[in-house]
Every structure is written in C-alpha cells, then in structure tokens.
Enzyme design. Structure first.
Site, PDB file in Angstrom:
ATOM      1  N   ASP A  94       0.863  -1.181   0.000  1.00  0.00           N
ATOM      2  CA  ASP A  94       0.000   0.000   0.000  1.00  0.00           C
ATOM      3  C   ASP A  94       0.901   1.234   0.000  1.00  0.00           C
ATOM      4  O   ASP A  94       2.112   1.122   0.151  1.00  0.00           O
ATOM      5  CB  ASP A  94      -0.954  -0.026   1.186  1.00  0.00           C
ATOM      6  CG  ASP A  94      -0.208  -0.053   2.504  1.00  0.00           C
ATOM      7  OD1 ASP A  94       1.011   0.161   2.502  1.00  0.00           O
ATOM      8  OD2 ASP A  94      -0.848  -0.288   3.546  1.00  0.00           O
ATOM      9  N   ASP A 268      -8.006  -7.321   1.024  1.00  0.00           N
ATOM     10  CA  ASP A 268      -7.013  -7.533   2.077  1.00  0.00           C
ATOM     11  C   ASP A 268      -7.577  -7.001   3.379  1.00  0.00           C
ATOM     12  O   ASP A 268      -8.414  -6.103   3.367  1.00  0.00           O
ATOM     13  CB  ASP A 268      -5.717  -6.770   1.778  1.00  0.00           C
ATOM     14  CG  ASP A 268      -5.841  -5.315   2.185  1.00  0.00           C
ATOM     15  OD1 ASP A 268      -5.333  -4.963   3.268  1.00  0.00           O
ATOM     16  OD2 ASP A 268      -6.477  -4.530   1.463  1.00  0.00           O
ATOM     17  N   CYS A 306     -13.584 -27.946   8.986  1.00  0.00           N
ATOM     18  CA  CYS A 306     -12.350 -27.364   8.445  1.00  0.00           C
ATOM     19  C   CYS A 306     -11.252 -28.420   8.414  1.00  0.00           C
ATOM     20  O   CYS A 306     -11.106 -29.202   9.362  1.00  0.00           O
ATOM     21  CB  CYS A 306     -11.915 -26.185   9.319  1.00  0.00           C
ATOM     22  SG  CYS A 306     -10.377 -25.417   8.771  1.00  0.00           S
ATOM     23  N   CYS A 308      -7.931 -27.614   7.923  1.00  0.00           N
ATOM     24  CA  CYS A 308      -6.627 -26.947   8.010  1.00  0.00           C
ATOM     25  C   CYS A 308      -5.720 -27.700   8.983  1.00  0.00           C
ATOM     26  O   CYS A 308      -6.169 -28.552   9.748  1.00  0.00           O
ATOM     27  CB  CYS A 308      -6.794 -25.481   8.433  1.00  0.00           C
ATOM     28  SG  CYS A 308      -7.035 -25.220  10.207  1.00  0.00           S
ATOM     29  N   CYS A 311      -6.977 -27.583  12.639  1.00  0.00           N
ATOM     30  CA  CYS A 311      -8.165 -28.391  12.944  1.00  0.00           C
ATOM     31  C   CYS A 311      -7.899 -29.892  12.804  1.00  0.00           C
ATOM     32  O   CYS A 311      -8.544 -30.699  13.472  1.00  0.00           O
ATOM     33  CB  CYS A 311      -9.328 -27.960  12.051  1.00  0.00           C
ATOM     34  SG  CYS A 311      -9.924 -26.307  12.495  1.00  0.00           S
ATOM     35  N   HIS A 337      -5.404 -20.966  11.250  1.00  0.00           N
ATOM     36  CA  HIS A 337      -6.796 -21.362  10.989  1.00  0.00           C
ATOM     37  C   HIS A 337      -7.593 -20.228  10.326  1.00  0.00           C
ATOM     38  O   HIS A 337      -8.297 -20.449   9.337  1.00  0.00           O
ATOM     39  CB  HIS A 337      -7.484 -21.793  12.289  1.00  0.00           C
ATOM     40  CG  HIS A 337      -8.965 -21.923  12.129  1.00  0.00           C
ATOM     41  ND1 HIS A 337      -9.574 -23.025  11.557  1.00  0.00           N
ATOM     42  CD2 HIS A 337      -9.968 -21.041  12.399  1.00  0.00           C
ATOM     43  CE1 HIS A 337     -10.888 -22.833  11.500  1.00  0.00           C
ATOM     44  NE2 HIS A 337     -11.157 -21.637  12.009  1.00  0.00           N
TER      45      HIS A 337
END
Length: 365
Positions: A94, A268, A306, A308, A311, A337
């Site tokens: 940015d 974002d 989930c 991931c 998890c 996560h």
C-alpha cells in the site's frame, strides 16, 4: 510492456461476479482472492512456507511501516522485499497514505504532500506522492499503490470533493515518479466517500491515466455495511472490465462474498490475524472465542468442517490452554486457521462462480 496482466475467465450468470487471473512478475493467482497482510514484511506469527501451505499466493506489506523500520534502503540492499522476507509469491504494497491519516493526529495536508509525526518517535516526517513511489520502487513489490488521501467517514461533500481532486492530481504525480513500470504495476485508488457523483469523477480522472489496475478506497472506515455495498454497486461498473479491481481493507467473511458479487477481484484485511491473537476464530458456524471457559474440556477441533493444519491436529481445549498461558503456539494455530478459513472461502467463491451458483452459495453461507 506492463508488469501486471489480468484475464477475465468467466462471469457468474447468477450474480455477475468475476472469475479471473492476475499475473505478476512473481507468478499468477486466480481471483476473487483474499490477501493476508504482512505489515512489517511478515504475516504475524506465520512462516512463508505456512502461507504457501494454506494456499496464499499474494500477500500485502506496508510502505509506511517499512519506511520507518528497517528503512527501504536496507530492504533494497537485501535484494528487495521478496528476498528480504524469503517470499517468492506476489507482493502488493500500500502507499502509506492510510497510515499517515490514521496513525498520526499531528498532520497537515498540503498540495505537496503530508506533514505528520512518526507514531513511534514523534519526529516530524513528510510524505509526498513522489516519496511514496520512491519507497515502493526500492521495496520492489509487484503491485504498488498510488498515494491518496483517505478521508474519514463521514465527510462533507465539499471536503470530499477537494480531497478527490487532490487524490487525482497526486495520482498523476505518482505515475510520473514511478521508475519501474515494467517490473512493478501501479494501481490508482478511486475515492469519493458515499457520494456517487464524486466516485464517478474520481473513476473518470483515474481511467484517463490508464493504470494497470484500480482500487476502491475509503470504504470499511466506519460506514454501515449497506452503505459500503451501495457504494460498491455503483463504483465497480465504472471500472474497466479488463483490469483487476481491489477493495482495500475489507476482510469479514460476509463482506468478501458481498464484494465478489459486486465485481471485486482482490481484498485484504488485518482482521483474521488481529482477532486470532486474542483467541477469536472464524468458523463455518460463526465466530468462536476459544479462550472462553466453556472450551476448557472441549476436545473437538475449532471447526468440524475445516481441514486446516490446526483443525486436523489440535483441540479447542489445547488451544485455549496455550492462549491462556501466553504460549506463542496458541496464536500461531489460531492465525493459521483464520487465514486458511478466508483463503478457502475465496476458493469456494471461485468454484461457485465457475458453476454459476454464487447467489445460492451466498444464501447458504
């Protein structure tokens, strides 16, 4: 020769959302996409390998913060941001404009740029469009942002009008000062608050400068959700079909889906990493605060739906214990996560666009 290419792959028949692909000097990624924020050349608590592992191909870093620490000259000496932080995917920086306006109470805006105080040391600083370009050229990001004024919400029509006109003049100066257009793409930022007429004026001004991509700024700054959606509804159609559109600073799951439906390609936000650090997790059943006492003996994952790393391997009881005892692993697991949750959400959104069912997806979600 431009550094950034956008390809529109498909438009969802149900909603008009876009499935696309952005190609940068450091690879390509499909859109709509969520970009994890690595303010100080790191996504807090995450190693670059973990970001790759959870599916991120582009991350965001912050011009203002890197200018103050360690200094863009050090990053340049290291071979640019990619080398400095060992990340071989795409990076967007940015312009520093938002931080100048949000972190410093002592600021004075002039035509030349902004006088303000360093939020760490209090020393006097000055940032201009040319300065923001020089810093980003030194950082070596794939996508740079023009230096704009980010007015607060609400702002009067007259204030917003003069602000939009200044942002347009600054955008022109940014283009002139940009040293590496073949290696770094520069995006313009459409401002105008909630005023249709000013959004239109801002978009026309910037389109005449022919940037390789366009951001929609000045949203998610305190306005109600319905105002944000209304502004998006009339702003995205003003932007060219063949270039990427980026909605700055938006990252709540419902807003990502709403934004995609309204034609946005890139998002974002610090939200997933910030709330992870106080034990708040995004799940398919809504927000879950894992530090709460009721999870002390809960030996199930954060989210049953989930898959991931967190998890698959850890329970709420264990993560709660880590966070209550200030063990770093706790916030690493919740951060992983939350980022996975949003990256996967956008992957599901792209799948729904491919299959012309994003409207159904939203209703179900």
């Amino acid at each position: 020769m431009t550094a950034i290419k956008y390809e529109l792959i498909k438009t969802c028949k149900q909603t008009g959302a876009r499935l696309g692909r952005v190609t940068t000097p450091h690879g390509s990624f499909e859109t709509p996409v969520f970009m994890p924020v690595g303010t100080l050349a790191t996504v807090k608590t995450m190693a670059p390998e973990e970001l790759k592992d959870l599916g991120a191909n582009i991350i965001l870093s912050n011009t203002y913060h890197l200018w103050l620490r360690p200094g863009e000259d050090i990053v340049e000496e290291a071979g640019g941001l990619h080398q400095f932080m060992n990340w071989d995917g795409s990076i967007l920086t940015d312009s520093g404009g938002f931080q100048v306006f949000s972190l410093s109470d002592m600021r004075k805006i002039e035509e030349e740029g902004v006088h303000f105080r360093n939020h760490l040391s209090g020393e006097k600083l000055f940032l201009s469009p040319e300065g923001a370009m020089q810093i980003q050229n030194s950082l070596g990001s794939d996508i740079m942002m023009a230096f704009d004024e980010c007015p607060p919400y609400p702002a009067t029509y007259d204030y917003m009008k003069s602000s939009v006109e200044r942002t347009s003049r600054w955008a022109e100066r940014c283009l002139e000062a940009h040293q590496k257009p073949e290696q770094q793409g520069l995006f313009g930022i459409v401002q105008g608050g909630e005023y249709e007429e000013l959004r239109k004026q801002s978009a026309q001004d910037l389109l005449s400068l022919d940037f390789p991509g366009y951001a929609i700024g000045g949203l998610s700054v305190g306005e109600p959700k319905d105002v944000m959606n209304r502004v998006l509804e009339f702003t995205t159609p003003l932007l060219p079909n063949e270039k990427p559109r980026y909605l700055m600073g938006v990252g709540s799951p419902d807003s990502l889906v709403d934004g995609a439906i309204r034609g946005v390609d890139m998002f974002d936000c610090v939200l997933p990493t910030r709330i992870a650090r106080n034990g708040t997790c995004m799940t398919s059943n809504g927000r879950l605060v894992v530090r709460n006492a009721k999870y002390a003996r809960d030996f199930t994952p954060l989210d049953e739906n989930c898959d991931c790393y967190t998890c698959r391997n850890y329970t709420k009881a264990y993560i709660r214990h880590l966070i209550k005892t200030n063990e770093t692993l706790g916030i690493r697991l919740t951060t992983y996560h939350n980022l996975y949750f949003l990256v996967k959400l956008m992957s599901d959104v792209r799948e729904a666009i491919r299959e012309d069912r994003l409207g159904d997806f939203r209703d179900h979600f």
